[in-house]
Every structure is written in C-alpha cells, then in structure tokens.
Design a protein around this motif. Structure first.
Motif, PDB file in Angstrom:
ATOM      1  N   THR A 133      -5.895  -8.694   4.892  1.00  0.00           N
ATOM      2  CA  THR A 133      -5.565  -7.585   5.787  1.00  0.00           C
ATOM      3  C   THR A 133      -6.073  -6.267   5.216  1.00  0.00           C
ATOM      4  O   THR A 133      -6.587  -5.407   5.942  1.00  0.00           O
ATOM      5  N   LEU A 134      -5.928  -6.099   3.912  1.00  0.00           N
ATOM      6  CA  LEU A 134      -6.416  -4.875   3.265  1.00  0.00           C
ATOM      7  C   LEU A 134      -7.925  -4.762   3.400  1.00  0.00           C
ATOM      8  O   LEU A 134      -8.462  -3.675   3.677  1.00  0.00           O
ATOM      9  N   ALA A 135      -8.621  -5.886   3.239  1.00  0.00           N
ATOM     10  CA  ALA A 135     -10.078  -5.868   3.373  1.00  0.00           C
ATOM     11  C   ALA A 135     -10.503  -5.569   4.806  1.00  0.00           C
ATOM     12  O   ALA A 135     -11.528  -4.928   5.040  1.00  0.00           O
ATOM     13  N   LYS A 136      -9.717  -6.010   5.768  1.00  0.00           N
ATOM     14  CA  LYS A 136     -10.082  -5.826   7.174  1.00  0.00           C
ATOM     15  C   LYS A 136      -9.812  -4.410   7.666  1.00  0.00           C
ATOM     16  O   LYS A 136     -10.639  -3.822   8.380  1.00  0.00           O
ATOM     17  N   TYR A 137      -8.637  -3.840   7.287  1.00  0.00           N
ATOM     18  CA  TYR A 137      -8.226  -2.557   7.858  1.00  0.00           C
ATOM     19  C   TYR A 137      -8.342  -1.383   6.892  1.00  0.00           C
ATOM     20  O   TYR A 137      -8.410  -0.230   7.321  1.00  0.00           O
ATOM     21  N   GLY A 138      -8.333  -1.669   5.584  1.00  0.00           N
ATOM     22  CA  GLY A 138      -8.431  -0.599   4.604  1.00  0.00           C
ATOM     23  C   GLY A 138      -7.095   0.046   4.300  1.00  0.00           C
ATOM     24  O   GLY A 138      -6.156  -0.021   5.114  1.00  0.00           O
TER      25      GLY A 138
ATOM     26  N   VAL B 102       0.844  -1.200   0.000  1.00  0.00           N
ATOM     27  CA  VAL B 102       0.000   0.000   0.000  1.00  0.00           C
ATOM     28  C   VAL B 102       0.876   1.244   0.000  1.00  0.00           C
ATOM     29  O   VAL B 102       0.650   2.204  -0.762  1.00  0.00           O
ATOM     30  N   GLN B 103       1.878   1.267   0.849  1.00  0.00           N
ATOM     31  CA  GLN B 103       2.731   2.455   0.967  1.00  0.00           C
ATOM     32  C   GLN B 103       3.633   2.646  -0.255  1.00  0.00           C
ATOM     33  O   GLN B 103       3.999   3.778  -0.597  1.00  0.00           O
TER      34      GLN B 103
ATOM     35  N   GLN C 222      12.085  -0.685   7.415  1.00  0.00           N
ATOM     36  CA  GLN C 222      11.846  -1.159   8.781  1.00  0.00           C
ATOM     37  C   GLN C 222      10.781  -2.253   8.792  1.00  0.00           C
ATOM     38  O   GLN C 222      10.936  -3.294   9.447  1.00  0.00           O
ATOM     39  N   ILE C 223       9.707  -2.038   8.060  1.00  0.00           N
ATOM     40  CA  ILE C 223       8.621  -3.034   8.025  1.00  0.00           C
ATOM     41  C   ILE C 223       9.102  -4.314   7.350  1.00  0.00           C
ATOM     42  O   ILE C 223       8.834  -5.428   7.835  1.00  0.00           O
TER      43      ILE C 223
ATOM     44  N   LEU D 216      -3.483   0.892   6.755  1.00  0.00           N
ATOM     45  CA  LEU D 216      -2.230   0.224   6.381  1.00  0.00           C
ATOM     46  C   LEU D 216      -1.198   1.239   5.902  1.00  0.00           C
ATOM     47  O   LEU D 216       0.003   1.043   6.076  1.00  0.00           O
ATOM     48  N   GLY D 217      -1.685   2.327   5.313  1.00  0.00           N
ATOM     49  CA  GLY D 217      -0.760   3.356   4.835  1.00  0.00           C
ATOM     50  C   GLY D 217      -0.053   4.091   5.955  1.00  0.00           C
ATOM     51  O   GLY D 217       0.989   4.728   5.737  1.00  0.00           O
ATOM     52  N   LYS D 218      -0.580   3.997   7.163  1.00  0.00           N
ATOM     53  CA  LYS D 218       0.021   4.675   8.314  1.00  0.00           C
ATOM     54  C   LYS D 218       0.869   3.748   9.186  1.00  0.00           C
ATOM     55  O   LYS D 218       1.452   4.195  10.178  1.00  0.00           O
TER      56      LYS D 218
END
Length: 411
Positions: free
Chosen positions: A76-81, A7-8, A118-119, A85-87
């Motif tokens: 995960t994208l469907a759950k959190y949007g 996403v990022q 880092q991620i 995830l971008g943050k």
C-alpha cells in the motif's frame, strides 16, 4: 489501514506494527480480556456450538498469520506513497474493541490520538466481521463472496445485521442447522428468503460439510462451498439462486415402513467383517426442480438396481446419529432380540424405515456411500454408527442413543 497508521505514527520510531498485530491477535482469539468473541470460556457443549467454536479459533489464527506475512511487503505504501497515507482519515463507530496495554499506549500516545484510534478500530472491526462471516464454512479459505460498494456501509459492515442475529443464537445456545444456512445465505448475498439445508448462488453451491467425507468424522453443522452449479442455467441469463429443500419438511410426519424381522442372530454370531459383495457401481445427485421448491436425490446403482435417498434427509440423519459411548453399564446390558439386515433390503423400502422394537444390525461393507444412504433412509431417532463390530463396540452401542426403544446399529 495498518500502513496508514504506521505512517502517521512515524514508523519505525513511534509505530510498531508487531504491537498492533499482537492486539489484533488478542482480539481474534476466543478467550482473554480483549477477545471479541469469547467462546472459549463458554465451553459450548452443543455440537453446533462446539463446531463454530473450533472454527472461530482456527480462522482467527490464520487471518492474523496472513496479516503478519503481508505487513512487511508494504504494498500500500508503494502504491499510494507516504503523503497520501498520512492524510487518511476514517470515521469508525466504536464497537468496544479493547486493546492490549502496549497497543493502547501506542495508539493513544503522544504521536497517536483519536484519528489513529478511529483507523485502528475500523481495522480491528473489519477483521472481526471477516472472521465471523466465514464461520459456517468448513473450507472457509475457498469461499468467494462479493463485497459491494454501499453509500451507508464500508467494507464488510453490510454483514452486521445478519451477524448480530447469528451470534445471538450462538451465544444463546439456540443455534440450529437452519440458522447456520440462513446466515451463510446472507453472507454470500444469495438473495434467498427461503431456507433449506443448502443452496446455490451465482458463485457456486453450498451444502452440509459431510458431502464427500466419512460419516463417522464429518462435521454435522458446518457447510462446504463447491465451485459448481448444481442446477444448470437455462439460456444465457444470470443464474438465479436456488434453495435446496427437504423431501420431508417434518420427518416426524413422513411415511414410515417397518424394516421387518430380518435374520435373528445372537451377539456371538453378529458379522464383524466389513467384507460385502454388493458395492455401488455409480453414484450421482439428481435435481428435482418443481414449481415452488427444489429437492436433490442421492442415487446409486448396486447389483443392477437403482436406489435413491433424499439428500436433505441424508444430512438430517447424519446430524441426529449417535456414536458408541463408553459407559459403566456397557457389558451389563444383554440383548436377546437382535436382527441382521442387508443394506439393500433396507434401502429398497419406501419412506423412512423403522421398526416396532428390537435391535437391528446393518453392515455396510465398509462403503461410505452405503453408510450415508442408510442414514438418509432410517428414521433418525435411535441410529448408532459403529466403526467396528467387535464386542466392546457393540456393548457400548447398546447403551448409546436414547437408551430405549427400537435401535438401528449401522456398521
């Protein structure tokens, strides 16, 4: 973490999950420039090292396969949007996980940077910790262990101290069965300080992987998780962890009994058939819980008699056995003192069974329970396990093992 990175980075334009997963695969391989555990080039020849090396390759391949299958689902994208995830940010202390060039270009490219790195570093490190945590277990896909929340640790990082000790022993070629059990106890959170040959914890029992397998092909140093409580809990309180101890802590000092002369035979008259009238009718494990330790006895009934062998000694005998090895000397060695013994006679003796000299041949009738019991009863110094009793195997067996002293041949 992978979905947050994509996403990022701006998937699909700037973020390619296949590149990131390819770098994960290279990291989990046992050879190559970016390998996190380069066991392949070391070519460990000790049996424990060889078994762990095979485990590392097998587990790493499967974990990457699952990661590739899981990624397109975008759960995960469907759950959190995308906004959440971008943050996502994560502080990951660097452990030197190298990347393939394509991944480096993506992570450190114009849309990447320290935040993405880092991620990704943590993503790689958690996979490495998971792979290494499962190394002791032959049935690693089934092993349950708890991942608790810690203020100072995230995910599987609580395993790092035990992992560091374990890998130091592995790479230093000082890995023992005891150290593998100790590491497994740490991974599964048993809370045990004592180390035997196996143990029970809240979610099951862990014993050497040979239990239930053929002695000729079973792993000698790996462990296997069983979804059972070997020692039943008393009352409704939480089950305490239990370490399974050897009956003889030092087998060298264990009481020994001589097998006797047996029936003298020549090489030409040794029985090569696996037919035998005596077969176990029932077999069981018998716990013996004392004030300071717990032992397990392997017991079976045969010909209206009951025979028992310490389970720990049984696995110890399996680790120390020899197999017939091809040799230039095979066929040149002639034995004039060969004795034939019935398995029942060997198993009826007290202590560990040995002899002053000679070659002692023991047919098992092709029954694995009897083979295992014999491995637990014979003094584990010069025992050779044969799959066949033909002349070629016998000649190879004569020059296997220590090459001198009393020899027991188990068919």
């Amino acid at each position: 973490m992978l979905e947050a990175m994509l996403v990022q980075l701006g998937e699909p334009v700037n973020g390619d999950p296949m590149v990131l997963l390819d770098s994960l695969q290279a990291n989990l391989q046992i050879s190559g420039r970016v390998s996190s555990l380069p066991l392949g080039p070391l070519a460990l020849e000790d049996r424990a090292g060889a078994e762990i090396t095979s485990q590392a390759a097998r587990i790493g391949e499967q974990l990457v396969s699952w990661a590739r299958e899981y990624n397109p689902e975008k759960k995960t994208l469907a759950k959190y949007g995308p906004e959440k995830l971008g943050k996502l940010e994560f502080r990951s202390h660097c452990y030197g996980h190298a990347l393939i060039p394509q991944a480096t270009a993506q992570v450190w490219g114009p849309f990447g940077g320290p935040r993405i790195m880092q991620i990704y570093n943590e993503y790689l490190h958690q996979f490495v910790l998971l792979r290494d945590a499962l190394l002791p277990f032959a049935n690693w896909e089934q092993v349950p262990f708890e991942v608790k929340e810690y203020a100072e640790f995230k995910g599987l990082r609580f395993l790092e101290p035990a992992r560091e000790v374990f890998l130091t022993q592995l790479l230093g070629k000082k890995l023992t069965h005891k150290s593998i059990v100790h590491y497994a106890q740490s991974v599964l959170g048993s809370g045990l300080a004592t180390v035997g040959y196996g143990f029970q914890y809240r979610l099951g029992t862990v014993l050497p992987a040979g239990l239930g397998e053929s002695a000729g092909t079973a792993a000698r140093y790996l462990l296997k998780w069983h979804p059972v409580q070997t020692i039943p809990a008393e009352g409704t309180h939480d089950l305490a962890s239990v370490s399974f101890d050897y009956e003889y802590g030092d087998y060298y000092a264990a009481p020994r009994t001589e097998a006797g002369k047996g029936t003298p035979v020549s090489e030409d008259t040794l029985p090569v058939s696996q037919e035998q009238d005596d077969q176990p009718a029932i077999a069981r494990l018998l716990p013996n819980t004392g004030a300071d330790r717990t032992t397990l006895r392997f017991s079976f009934e045969m010909d209206d008699r009951e025979f028992t062998v310490d389970l720990g000694q049984l696995f110890r005998g399996h680790r120390f056995l020899y197999r017939p090895q091809e040799s230039d000397n095979a066929g040149a060695v002639k034995r004039t003192s060969i004795s034939l013994h019935r398995a029942m006679n060997i198993l009826s003796h007290s202590g560990l069974v040995t002899n002053a000299d000679g070659i002692h041949f023991i047919p098992s009738g092709g029954n694995e329970l009897i083979v295992w019991a014999l491995l637990g009863k014979l003094y584990p110094e010069n025992v050779v396990l044969l799959d066949r009793g033909d002349q070629d195997k016998l000649e190879a067996a004569y020059v296997s093992g220590k090459g001198f002293g009393t020899q027991f041949l188990v068919l």
